[in-house]
Write an enzyme that holds these catalytic residues in place. Structure first.
Site: not given
Ligand SMILES: O=C(O)c1cc(C(=O)O)oc(=O)c1
Length: 317
Positions: A44, A90, A170, A270, A275
């Site tokens: 990840h 994202t 998620y 990660d 964030n």
């Molecule tokens: O907790 C988060 O802010 C976060 C955000 C994203 C993403 O923006 O994809 O991915 C993750 O694994 C965790």
């Protein structure tokens, strides 16, 4: 490796203003004391931009610092991982160009998890598959998306299932009761990010985490990533300043999952840790978290090698 080469004074390449207070990834990680087994997969991690080449999506909820494929692969080599699973972040919405570029640069040493819209075509999916994508991600964490993707999920799953892909979700622990039946109906393999974000101030034997364990027990197609102690920890010491016994409050939760479902767990850094609000972990010290949650060489091999290979490189390349 340097984060300051691409992001200075709050602006990333491409002229994007980073979200105020953004924490850049940690430069100069320690060498882990824990020696990763041969073939270990960081299952990840993300790439961000660079924004000048792969602009961030207009609908994004945050603007990160850049974190390129070359920087990710430098971290992979420094920590001792063999491969990566790169998960669409994202901030890039459903534009998977940065992800695909990273997969191509990896020369077969990375697989990807994309985000697609419901109108994605068979040709587009075939192209993603050729690049190394093996799953699609759906985000139910409300601060990260405008709308939770309940409507589009079934339609997209019907399109990706014939390719043998899986679904990554998620969500936060407090939302599982409402989504339990919906998630249980997903027919493909299903990977839950970050253990469904348990509230680690609650009892590991309590009803909230108990529901997550029941979800895994009742659905043998469900896997989870025992990742992100740095996000979930409330009181544990941090993976900084040489601390190799970090995030102790998260350990009982992750260890329980590894012990109960040793063949359905994955681990990842990660990186670049989007964030985070109060600290940015040293990824070298984060690797030293692994033996606290997977306590025997056999469990470590399953978590880091056997399981991710089965899911992402089933053909054994
Ligand atoms: O907790 C988060 O802010 C976060 C955000 C994203 C993403 O923006 O994809 O991915 C993750 O694994 C965790």
């Amino acid at each position: 490796m340097t984060s300051s080469g691409t992001a200075t004074h709050g602006v990333t390449t491409g002229g994007f203003d980073k979200t105020p207070g953004w924490l850049d990834w940690y430069d100069g990680p320690a060498t882990p004391a824990f020696r990763l087994p041969a073939g270990a997969v960081d299952a990840h991690c993300h790439v961000f931009g660079p924004g000048g080449e792969f602009p961030y999506a207009p609908e994004r909820k945050y603007t990160p610092c850049d974190a390129s494929a070359a920087q990710l692969f430098a971290l992979r080599d420094h920590l001792g991982f063999d491969r990566n699973v790169i998960v669409q972040a994202t901030c890039h919405g459903a534009d998977n160009s940065a992800l695909v570029d990273a997969l191509r640069r990896s020369e077969g040493r990375a697989r990807g998890v994309a985000t697609v819209r419901r109108d994605v075509t068979a040709e587009q999916l075939a192209e993603l598959h050729a690049a190394g994508v093996r799953g699609v991600r759906f985000n139910f964490v409300k601060r990260l998306v405008d709308r939770v993707p309940t409507d589009s999920l079934e339609e997209i799953v019907a399109k990706i299932a014939p390719l043998g892909w899986h679904v990554v979700i998620y969500f936060e622990a407090e939302d599982l009761p409402e989504l339990y039946d919906f998630f249980s109906a997903i027919p493909t393999d299903l990977v839950v990010d970050h253990m469904g974000r348990p509230d680690v101030t609650k009892d590991v034997d309590g009803p909230e985490f108990g529901l997550f364990l029941r979800f895994m027990r009742e659905n043998p197609n469900v896997w989870t990533k025992v990742t992100c102690p740095e996000r979930l920890s409330v009181t544990g010491p941090r993976a900084l300043d040489g601390e190799r016994d970090a995030y102790t409050d998260v350990v009982p939760f992750a260890r329980r999952v590894v012990e109960l479902f040793p063949d359905r767990v994955l681990w990842g850094t990660d990186w670049p840790h989007p964030n985070l609000k109060d600290h940015m972990p040293d990824d070298g010290l984060l690797v030293d978290h692994i033996p606290h949650i997977a306590t025997t060489p056999e469990r470590q091999r399953q978590l880091l090698v056997d399981n991710p290979h089965r899911l992402y490189w089933p053909e054994g390349e």
